[in-house]
Design an enzyme around this catalytic site. Structure first.
Site, PDB file in Angstrom:
ATOM      1  N   SER A 146       0.843  -1.187   0.000  1.00  0.00           N
ATOM      2  CA  SER A 146       0.000   0.000   0.000  1.00  0.00           C
ATOM      3  C   SER A 146       0.889   1.252   0.000  1.00  0.00           C
ATOM      4  CB  SER A 146      -0.956  -0.044   1.194  1.00  0.00           C
ATOM      5  OG  SER A 146      -1.993   0.913   1.053  1.00  0.00           O
ATOM      6  N   GLU A 208      -8.923  -5.502  -6.087  1.00  0.00           N
ATOM      7  CA  GLU A 208      -8.530  -4.095  -6.027  1.00  0.00           C
ATOM      8  C   GLU A 208      -8.711  -3.401  -7.373  1.00  0.00           C
ATOM      9  OE1 GLU A 208      -5.027  -3.310  -3.164  1.00  0.00           O
ATOM     10  OE2 GLU A 208      -4.498  -5.167  -4.197  1.00  0.00           O
ATOM     11  N   HIS A 245      -7.426  -5.820  -0.882  1.00  0.00           N
ATOM     12  CA  HIS A 245      -6.287  -4.985  -0.501  1.00  0.00           C
ATOM     13  C   HIS A 245      -5.505  -5.570   0.675  1.00  0.00           C
ATOM     14  CE1 HIS A 245      -3.922  -1.355  -0.544  1.00  0.00           C
ATOM     15  NE2 HIS A 245      -4.202  -1.087   0.718  1.00  0.00           N
TER      16      HIS A 245
END
Length: 269
Positions: A146, A208, A245
């Site tokens: 991330s 995602e 995610h």
């Protein structure tokens, strides 16, 4: 705490920021070249997962492709899986008007400290790990997810030979997408100034792909651009089926370990 693991606090010499450092050392004796090292961001959330994966898979490296390695987790003095401090450490300076809108509409925490965080890793943390353990300086990996994936790519572009392998999971390229496009030529110039093998894995979860940030598209586009430019970087892109995610982390870690450590596995005749 498991045998072979330790924790200690470190203060950066630049910026005077404090980090909780997690270290897992193999029980096996180091090879003549030293242990390979994986530097792991957001250690509060995934250090245990990676340590267990290495511990189990490195029992049969000739089968798994995973050799014993030191895991150095960089985290914060918190019991939560994530700290808001990561927003500052993992991002580049950017105008507030260019930032994505936060889901709940609130202001983003302080950001833009990636340069200082990289200095902490290079000038403070790596020397400390080198003092404590016998490490292979030619087999070092940086793993981030991330915003950590964003920082991992920043390090690759800014100082490509700081590590030999880069794992960027679900990288938040939308934070600083413009910077990466502008820095591409400079990155290629830096690559040409060095002499070493660099590998990059970009991993995202299939689910995602619907995120408004375009996370999967941005990562795939970057992998294609670096490949087309014949940069010399070994680039792999992987979309993990059925993963989101956060759920992408365990399969990403498994794939990342083989990707990072495969060159160290002794070949059998």
């Amino acid at each position: 705490m498991k045998t072979g693991t330790q924790q200690f606090l470190m203060e950066s010499s630049t910026g005077k920021r404090e980090y909780q450092i997690f270290v897992s050392k193999p029980l096996e004796e180091p090879p003549p070249s030293g242990y390979p090292v994986i530097y792991l961001l957001d250690a509060n959330s995934v250090f245990g997962t990676m340590v267990e994966a290495v511990r189990l898979q490195s029992r049969r490296p000739e089968k798994s492709g995973v050799v014993p390695a030191i895991i150095v987790g960089i985290g914060y003095a918190t019991n939560a899986p994530f700290s808001s401090e990561r927003y500052y450490d993992f991002t580049l300076p950017v105008a507030v008007s260019e930032l994505p809108v936060r889901p709940d509409g609130s202001p983003w925490p302080s950001h833009g400290g990636a340069e200082n965080f990289l200095k902490f890793i290079e000038e403070d943390l790596k020397p400390e790990i080198g003092k404590r353990f016998k490490v292979d300086h030619n087999s070092q990996t940086l793993f981030g997810h991330s915003l950590g994936g964003l920082f991992t790519l920043y390090v690759l572009f800014e100082n490509p030979y700081a590590f030999q392998t880069y794992i960027a999971g679900s990288p938040s390229l939308h934070w600083n997408k413009k910077w990466f496009r502008e820095e591409e030529d400079s990155f290629l110039f830096r690559l040409n100034q060095g002499n070493g093998h660099i590998s990059l894995m970009l991993g995202v979860g299939e689910l995602e792909g619907t995120h408004k940030s375009g996370m999967n598209e941005n990562a795939l586009e970057l992998s294609k651009r670096l490949s087309l430019k014949d940069s010399g970087v070994n680039v792999q892109f992987k979309e993990f089926e059925g993963e989101g995610h956060l759920s992408v982390l365990p399969p990403l870690i498994n794939r990342a370990l083989r990707f990072a450590l495969k060159r160290n596995v002794p070949c059998k005749e």
